[in-house]
Every structure is written in structure tokens, then in C-alpha cells.
Design a protein around this motif. Structure first.
Motif, PDB file in Angstrom:
ATOM      1  N   GLY A 138       0.811  -1.212   0.000  1.00 50.63           N
ATOM      2  CA  GLY A 138       0.000   0.000   0.000  1.00 50.63           C
ATOM      3  C   GLY A 138       0.842   1.258   0.000  1.00 50.63           C
ATOM      4  N   ARG A 139       0.520   2.198  -0.877  1.00 49.39           N
ATOM      5  CA  ARG A 139       1.261   3.468  -0.913  1.00 49.39           C
ATOM      6  C   ARG A 139       1.044   4.276   0.359  1.00 49.39           C
ATOM      7  NH1 ARG A 139       2.853   4.998  -6.047  1.00 49.39           N
ATOM      8  NH2 ARG A 139       4.021   6.600  -4.911  1.00 49.39           N
ATOM      9  N   SER A 140      -0.088   4.081   1.028  1.00 52.58           N
ATOM     10  CA  SER A 140      -0.390   4.864   2.236  1.00 52.58           C
ATOM     11  C   SER A 140       0.565   4.544   3.380  1.00 52.58           C
ATOM     12  CB  SER A 140      -1.835   4.603   2.688  1.00 52.58           C
ATOM     13  OG  SER A 140      -2.022   3.243   3.035  1.00 52.58           O
ATOM     14  N   VAL A 141       1.212   3.369   3.347  1.00 53.73           N
ATOM     15  CA  VAL A 141       2.172   3.008   4.392  1.00 53.73           C
ATOM     16  C   VAL A 141       3.605   3.056   3.864  1.00 53.73           C
ATOM     17  CG1 VAL A 141       0.549   1.661   5.742  1.00 53.73           C
ATOM     18  CG2 VAL A 141       1.835   0.547   3.897  1.00 53.73           C
ATOM     19  N   GLY A 142       3.794   3.708   2.718  1.00 52.14           N
ATOM     20  CA  GLY A 142       5.141   3.933   2.200  1.00 52.14           C
ATOM     21  C   GLY A 142       5.704   2.833   1.340  1.00 52.14           C
ATOM     22  N   ALA A 143       4.890   1.897   0.874  1.00 54.91           N
ATOM     23  CA  ALA A 143       5.385   0.830   0.006  1.00 54.91           C
ATOM     24  C   ALA A 143       5.781   1.413  -1.346  1.00 54.91           C
ATOM     25  CB  ALA A 143       4.321  -0.249  -0.171  1.00 54.91           C
ATOM     26  N   ASP A 144       6.964   1.071  -1.837  1.00 50.98           N
ATOM     27  CA  ASP A 144       7.474   1.623  -3.082  1.00 50.98           C
ATOM     28  C   ASP A 144       6.787   1.009  -4.293  1.00 50.98           C
ATOM     29  OD1 ASP A 144       9.409   3.283  -1.842  1.00 50.98           O
ATOM     30  OD2 ASP A 144      10.746   1.562  -1.594  1.00 50.98           O
ATOM     31  N   SER A 145       6.700   1.803  -5.357  1.00 52.04           N
ATOM     32  CA  SER A 145       6.131   1.304  -6.619  1.00 52.04           C
ATOM     33  C   SER A 145       7.156   0.537  -7.437  1.00 52.04           C
ATOM     34  CB  SER A 145       5.593   2.482  -7.441  1.00 52.04           C
ATOM     35  OG  SER A 145       6.639   3.408  -7.727  1.00 52.04           O
ATOM     36  N   PHE A 146       8.428   0.617  -7.058  1.00 49.51           N
ATOM     37  CA  PHE A 146       9.502  -0.067  -7.759  1.00 49.51           C
ATOM     38  C   PHE A 146      10.059  -1.189  -6.882  1.00 49.51           C
ATOM     39  CE2 PHE A 146      11.084   3.540  -5.409  1.00 49.51           C
ATOM     40  CZ  PHE A 146      12.128   3.009  -4.677  1.00 49.51           C
ATOM     41  N   SER A 147      10.739  -2.130  -7.513  1.00 49.36           N
ATOM     42  CA  SER A 147      11.332  -3.249  -6.781  1.00 49.36           C
ATOM     43  C   SER A 147      12.749  -2.915  -6.336  1.00 49.36           C
ATOM     44  CB  SER A 147      11.343  -4.506  -7.657  1.00 49.36           C
ATOM     45  OG  SER A 147      10.026  -4.905  -7.993  1.00 49.36           O
ATOM     46  N   THR A 148      13.210  -3.628  -5.318  1.00 49.67           N
ATOM     47  CA  THR A 148      14.583  -3.480  -4.817  1.00 49.67           C
ATOM     48  C   THR A 148      15.195  -4.860  -4.677  1.00 49.67           C
ATOM     49  OG1 THR A 148      14.060  -1.439  -3.611  1.00 49.67           O
ATOM     50  CG2 THR A 148      16.031  -2.640  -2.946  1.00 49.67           C
ATOM     51  N   TRP A 149      16.352  -5.053  -5.327  1.00 52.30           N
ATOM     52  CA  TRP A 149      17.078  -6.320  -5.274  1.00 52.30           C
ATOM     53  C   TRP A 149      18.215  -6.194  -4.267  1.00 52.30           C
ATOM     54  CZ3 TRP A 149      15.628 -10.630  -8.103  1.00 52.30           C
ATOM     55  CH2 TRP A 149      14.639 -10.408  -9.072  1.00 52.30           C
ATOM     56  N   THR A 150      18.416  -7.258  -3.465  1.00 54.39           N
ATOM     57  CA  THR A 150      19.447  -7.214  -2.424  1.00 54.39           C
ATOM     58  C   THR A 150      20.248  -8.511  -2.402  1.00 54.39           C
ATOM     59  OG1 THR A 150      17.984  -5.811  -1.079  1.00 54.39           O
ATOM     60  CG2 THR A 150      19.916  -6.754   0.008  1.00 54.39           C
ATOM     61  N   PRO A 151      21.400  -8.549  -3.080  1.00 51.72           N
ATOM     62  CA  PRO A 151      22.314  -9.680  -2.900  1.00 51.72           C
ATOM     63  C   PRO A 151      23.078  -9.508  -1.595  1.00 51.72           C
ATOM     64  CG  PRO A 151      23.234  -8.122  -4.465  1.00 51.72           C
ATOM     65  CD  PRO A 151      21.879  -7.588  -4.087  1.00 51.72           C
ATOM     66  N   GLY A 152      23.440 -10.615  -0.960  1.00 54.83           N
ATOM     67  CA  GLY A 152      24.141 -10.498   0.316  1.00 54.83           C
ATOM     68  C   GLY A 152      24.893 -11.750   0.692  1.00 54.83           C
ATOM     69  N   ILE A 153      25.744 -11.620   1.689  1.00 52.76           N
ATOM     70  CA  ILE A 153      26.483 -12.734   2.265  1.00 52.76           C
ATOM     71  C   ILE A 153      26.203 -12.770   3.758  1.00 52.76           C
ATOM     72  CG2 ILE A 153      28.585 -11.330   2.544  1.00 52.76           C
ATOM     73  CD1 ILE A 153      30.173 -13.941   1.991  1.00 52.76           C
ATOM     74  N   PHE A 154      26.075 -13.993   4.313  1.00 55.38           N
ATOM     75  CA  PHE A 154      25.688 -14.198   5.700  1.00 55.38           C
ATOM     76  C   PHE A 154      26.701 -15.142   6.356  1.00 55.38           C
ATOM     77  CE2 PHE A 154      22.177 -13.781   2.811  1.00 55.38           C
ATOM     78  CZ  PHE A 154      21.397 -12.781   3.360  1.00 55.38           C
ATOM     79  N   PHE A 155      27.004 -14.920   7.624  1.00 53.45           N
ATOM     80  CA  PHE A 155      27.990 -15.767   8.286  1.00 53.45           C
ATOM     81  C   PHE A 155      27.614 -15.989   9.745  1.00 53.45           C
ATOM     82  CE2 PHE A 155      29.416 -11.432   9.066  1.00 53.45           C
ATOM     83  CZ  PHE A 155      29.759 -11.462  10.412  1.00 53.45           C
ATOM     84  N   GLY A 156      28.129 -17.080  10.291  1.00 53.87           N
ATOM     85  CA  GLY A 156      27.998 -17.370  11.710  1.00 53.87           C
ATOM     86  C   GLY A 156      29.249 -18.051  12.203  1.00 53.87           C
TER      87      GLY A 156
END
Length: 320
Positions: A138-156
Motif C-alpha cells: 500500500g502506498r499509504s504506508v510507504g510501500a514503493d512502486s519499484f522493486s529493490t534487489w538485495t544480494p548479500g552474504i551471511f555468516f555465523g
């Protein structure tokens, strides 16, 4: 006093039901159990369900806005090393100035592949790719009209391989992530019209690439009891994992360089065989993030232990 005693007995009963002396597949490297963290993504792949995660904090927007999020997230292993994840969040905004609004945020999808799991050194490394699907919220709660891609690395990494002289440091563990959020739109143009003069004003909101980074420092009383020294802790203390998480975002371009925001989240997790419960404070690191302390809580289910022969097993390449 009677009500307090009854509550204590119920808590202990729940702890006995959830606890186990031998752990199963979720979040393990050797003897080290890595819990599902609340504010930063964990490094392992598994079948799990967060239902729900609830957070609330007052943000600086519009003279101070109370933002409450209720989210659901489910992860499913396709193979023993690869899992897909889907999640969504219902957001309620209650500003000090202006009208309240509520609605769903954009749908979030991701995949994660476990590159390394070393039991001797209690280490896990994974890579992942997530996408926030633009236009699904919903735009009323700030949801973007465009997509966002997020590549990442995770460690433990657990500290169980420290020498015995430092045995009381062995229950410590560190998990973390580094990712790059890349929007599919560099900017959004909006047009406003002055009702008195009829003049049009064009505003452009820039969408920078953002470095998402964070880590969690944990001290596992489970590990202390089972691998270091029996401290004769009783339920529910014997299943606790105190921790502090750091969740940070640093814009990298388009005029917002150096404007890091984020939170420091101290809290505690109780982890059993089938589920875990966690709660953390949300402490903003600067005024850009906020001036008030919030809270986040989560009920998290280990589907791979609840249903090891059906829903909790990989679709391909493994029995568990």
C-alpha cells in the motif's frame, strides 16, 4: 501469589515441552546452535516459520509517528543447502500530525544457498538474493512502486574452538550479514499544483543504493550447560540466549552518502526443540533513525523438527 505460582508452572511446563537434550537440524554447526535472530537475517538454511514478528517504535516522520509492524515469514528448503523464503508485513502508522494509515508492505521474496558449514570450528557461510516486489503493498504506508534487489552474504561463527583456559568465552557466537539494496528506479518524480496560483511544482525523490549490514553477538546458556560446564541452571534459564543485535543501513550515492541509520537491539531468546521466543529493545543509533526506544518480539517455529518426515524435509536431495 496463587496467580503468580500458576503462571510460573505454565512457563516451566512450556519449557519442558519445548526443550530437548539433543538438537536437530535447524541452525547447527557442530555442537553450536544458532538461533533465528529477530533484527538481522541468520546465516543458515532451514524449514522455519516466524508467526508473528511484532515491532513498534516512534519514528521522526510527521512530528513523530508510531509505527507498528506485524509480519509473517516462512522459509522452505528445496535442497539441504538451498532454501526459498517469502514474507509480508502489515503496517499501522499513527502520526502525531495527520491521519492514521494502515496496510500491507511490499511482498518480500528471497533465496539462500549455504556455501560452508564447518562443525569443528562452528562456522556457517551462506549467500542470498532477496527482492522487495514493488507495487504489491500500500502506498499509504510507504510501500514503493519499484522493486529493490538485495544480494548479500551471511555468516555465523561460534567460539567453541577457543582454548580451555578461556572456556567461559566459548558460549559466545557471532552472526552477521553484508548486503547491497539496489532499487530498480533511481528516482521518483511527483507533481504538485498550487490551488491558488495553478503553478506546478515537480519534486524528485532519490533512491540510493544502500549498504545493509549488521551483526548479532550471542551468549548461549544452552552451550554453556552442555559443552562447557554444568551450572545446574533450571528451566527456563537453561535454554536462554542473551544477545545484542546491530542492524544498520548506509546509503552510498545520489546525495545521501554517509547518512547511516540503524538500531542497537539488546534482548533475549528462549530456544526449545520445536520453537523459540525472543524479545528485544529497539534503540536508535542517531536522530535520523529516531529518538525513542521501541520493542520487537517474535514467536518462531522449527518446522524441520515439528514435521521432520513431511513439511520439514527438503524437497530434493535429503531425508531431513
Amino acid at each position: 501469589m496463587k496467580n503468580s505460582s500458576l503462571l510460573y508452572l505454565l512457563i516451566c511446563a512450556a519449557c519442558e515441552f519445548g526443550a530437548t537434550t539433543r538438537a536437530h537440524g535447524h541452525g547447527f554447526a557442530g555442537a553450536r546452535f544458532f538461533p533465528a535472530t529477530l533484527s538481522t537475517d541468520d546465516p543458515f538454511v532451514s524449514d522455519e516459520l516466524s508467526l508473528p514478528t511484532v515491532s513498534t517504535i516512534r519514528t521522526p516522520e510527521n512530528g513523530g509517528t508510531r509505527e507498528t509492524d506485524i509480519s509473517v515469514d516462512i522459509s522452505k528448503r528445496i535442497t539441504p543447502e538451498f532454501a526459498i523464503e517469502i514474507g509480508d508485513t502489515f503496517t499501522a502508522l499513527n502520526p502525531h500530525e495527520g491521519r492514521a494509515a494502515n496496510g500491507f508492505a511490499n511482498l518480500e521474496l528471497s533465496g539462500k544457498y549455504q556455501l560452508l558449514k564447518n562443525g569443528e570450528h562452528e562456522a556457517i557461510v551462506s549467500v542470498g538474493l532477496g527482492v522487495e516486489v514493488g507495487g504489491t503493498g500500500g502506498r499509504s504506508v510507504g510501500a514503493d512502486s519499484f522493486s529493490t534487489w538485495t544480494p548479500g552474504i551471511f555468516f555465523g561463527k561460534g567460539f567453541g574452538d577457543l582454548p580451555d583456559e578461556l572456556r567461559f568465552l566459548k558460549p559466545f557466537a557471532l552472526t552477521g550479514l553484508v548486503g547491497m539494496a539496489i532499487p530498480t528506479s533511481a528516482g521518483t518524480r511527483s507533481v504538485t499544483v498550487d490551488v491558488q496560483t495553478g503553478e506546478r511544482d515537480i519534486e524528485i525523490e532519490r533512491h540510493p543504493n544502500v549498504l545493509e549490514w549488521g551483526f548479532a553477538l550471542e551468549y548461549s546458556l544452552i552451550y554453556l550447560q552442555s559443552q562447557v560446564q554444568d551450572m545446574h541452571l533450571r528451566a527456563p534459564l537453561d535454554r536462554l540466549i542473551p544477545l545484542v543485535e546491530f542492524a544498520l543501513e548506509s546509503p552510498l550515492n545520489r546525495g545521501t552518502e554517509g547518512q547511516t541509520t540503524g538500531t542497537i537491539n539488546p534482548g533475549i531468546i528462549w530456544a526449545g526443540k520445536y520453537f523459540q521466543v525472543g524479545v528485544e529493545a529497539i534503540v536508535p543509533i542517531n536522530e535520523r533513525t529516531g529518538n525513542n526506544v521501541g520493542v520487537i518480539a517474535q514467536l518462531h517455529f522449527f518446522v524441520d523438527d515439528l514435521f521432520p518426515h513431511s513439511l520439514g524435509r527438503p524437497l530434493f536431495g535429503g531425508n531431513k
